[in-house]
Enzyme design. Structure first.
Site: not given
Ligand code: PLP
Length: 367
Positions: A51, A129, A214, A302
């Site tokens: 993200t 995803n 850091t 998510c």
């Molecule tokens: N983009 C995609 C296609 C994802 O599947 C995800 C997390 O599942 C993200 C972005 C976000 O990654 P993170 O959870 O490391 O912030």
């Protein structure tokens, strides 16, 4: 990772030997990730997650030319991109969310006609995803090159599962996240092509001024090792995972009436299977499957807990009910044939049980 959590806890920005050792470990990890992505070490910036990488890449692209106030993306992006685009819209940006077809595929002619002289950035998924569907990255990069527009790819799901060579690809920025390739959660990286102008999101002196803060040394070391393991034997590993996934999918589709596959069968990651079970609420199925030790998800992990039907499946033309009845199964290098057998034993029974319990009685299966 353990030595960097125990005795090797030096700050990589410090001049003492323990700090220097931590800095060297980060340099090794950077090299391992660059190797996996086919780019130079200097083009990799460590971040806290996918993200953060996405936010950094897109905001940097917007900062490159403040007169350009248009963003092109798709209707099936991860919530990180969707929400950032909502925020940019509130700041006055015009957002074009390209549609996909019933198989989740993107039409690059539509992309080409969506780009105009105001376009600051095109940001698209490499692999979805929820469905695993792959976008045509080579064609997308070619369109962006012709139209002279910056291209960011969200490759969080693709890295480690499909071969990626960024050198000469025409991609300006690319986001990735550790935990999708067995590194810990809470570490990510951003590829920034050496030909791109870059504006940091977090200002500070680390990462050559490109990402302050850091570094999370142990997680970065883990990410580097995970990248190295993913590069080694990727083709064989992915073929094995594809065989597991395909056997699972074929047998579930044959055993469960009213089960349909979502997403293109071919242009797809080898590990993902998204299936709708007509007449079943996926939340209930998730709970019963969990009790049998089967971990899967409804829509995007998510957004689990939200009652909204998946925006990805709806963009592919599924009804609310069909989208709400979908489960996503994903396979990894630690899965075995026994896991598939376990799924095949329990899933048909659980779906049948949920259909019997459905208030409307057993649904009429049309598929
Ligand atoms: N983009 C995609 C296609 C994802 O599947 C995800 C997390 O599942 C993200 C972005 C976000 O990654 P993170 O959870 O490391 O912030």
């Amino acid at each position: 990772m353990l030595p960097w959590l125990r005795e090797g806890y030096g700050n990589p920005s410090s001049a003492y030997a323990m700090g220097k050792a931590a800095a060297d470990a980060i340099a090794t990890a950077r090299g391992q990730i660059a190797e996996l992505l086919g780019c130079s070490d200097s083009e990799i910036i460590f971040t806290s997650c996918g993200t953060e990488s996405i936010n950094t890449a897109m905001l940097s692209a917007c900062a490159a030319d403040p007169d350009r106030t248009h963003v092109v993306t798709s209707a099936v992006e991860h919530s990180a991109t969707m929400k950032l685009c909502d925020h940019l819209a509130q700041r006055g940006y015009a957002i074009t969310r390209l549609p996909v077809d019933g198989a989740g595929l993107l039409d690059t002619e539509r992309l080409e006609s969506a780009i105009d002289p105001e376009t600051a950035v095109v940001s698209l998924l490499w692999a979805n995803n929820e469905t695993g569907v792959l976008f045509p990255v080579g064609e997308i990069a070619e369109v962006c090159r012709r139209k002279r527009v910056l291209l960011h790819m969200d490759a969080v799901q693709a890295v480690g599962k499909v071969p990626i060579r960024l050198d000469g690809s025409g991609i300006h920025t690319l986001s990735l996240s550790g935990h999708k390739l067995h590194a810990p959660k809470g570490v990510g990286a951003l590829f920034v092509s050496r030909r791109s102008r870059f504006t940091p999101l977090l200002r500070g002196s680390q990462e050559r001024g490109r990402r302050g803060g850091t570094e999370n040394v142990a997680s970065i070391v883990g990410f580097g090792k995970a990248a190295e393991l993913a590069s080694t034997g990727m083709r064989e590993n992915m073929e094995r995972i594809r065989r597991l996934r395909d056997r699972f999918e074929e047998e579930i589709l044959a055993a469960v009436p009213g089960a349909t596959l979502n997403g293109d069968r071919e242009a797809r990651l080898p590990n993902t299977s998204n299936i709708s079970f007509q007449g079943v609420e996926s939340e209930g199925a998730l709970m019963l499957l969990d009790m049998q030790g089967i971990c899967c998800s409804a829509g995007s992990a998510c957004t689990t807990g939200s009652v909204h039907a998946s925006h990805v499946l709806k963009a592919m033309g599924l009804s609310n009910d069909a989208a709400r009845s979908s489960l996503r199964f994903s396979f990894g290098r630690l899965n075995t044939d026994q896991d598939v057998d376990q799924g095949l034993e329990h899933i048909p029974k659980i779906i049948a049980r949920l259909r019997e319990m459905s208030p409307a009685g057993s649904p009429v299966i049309t598929a």
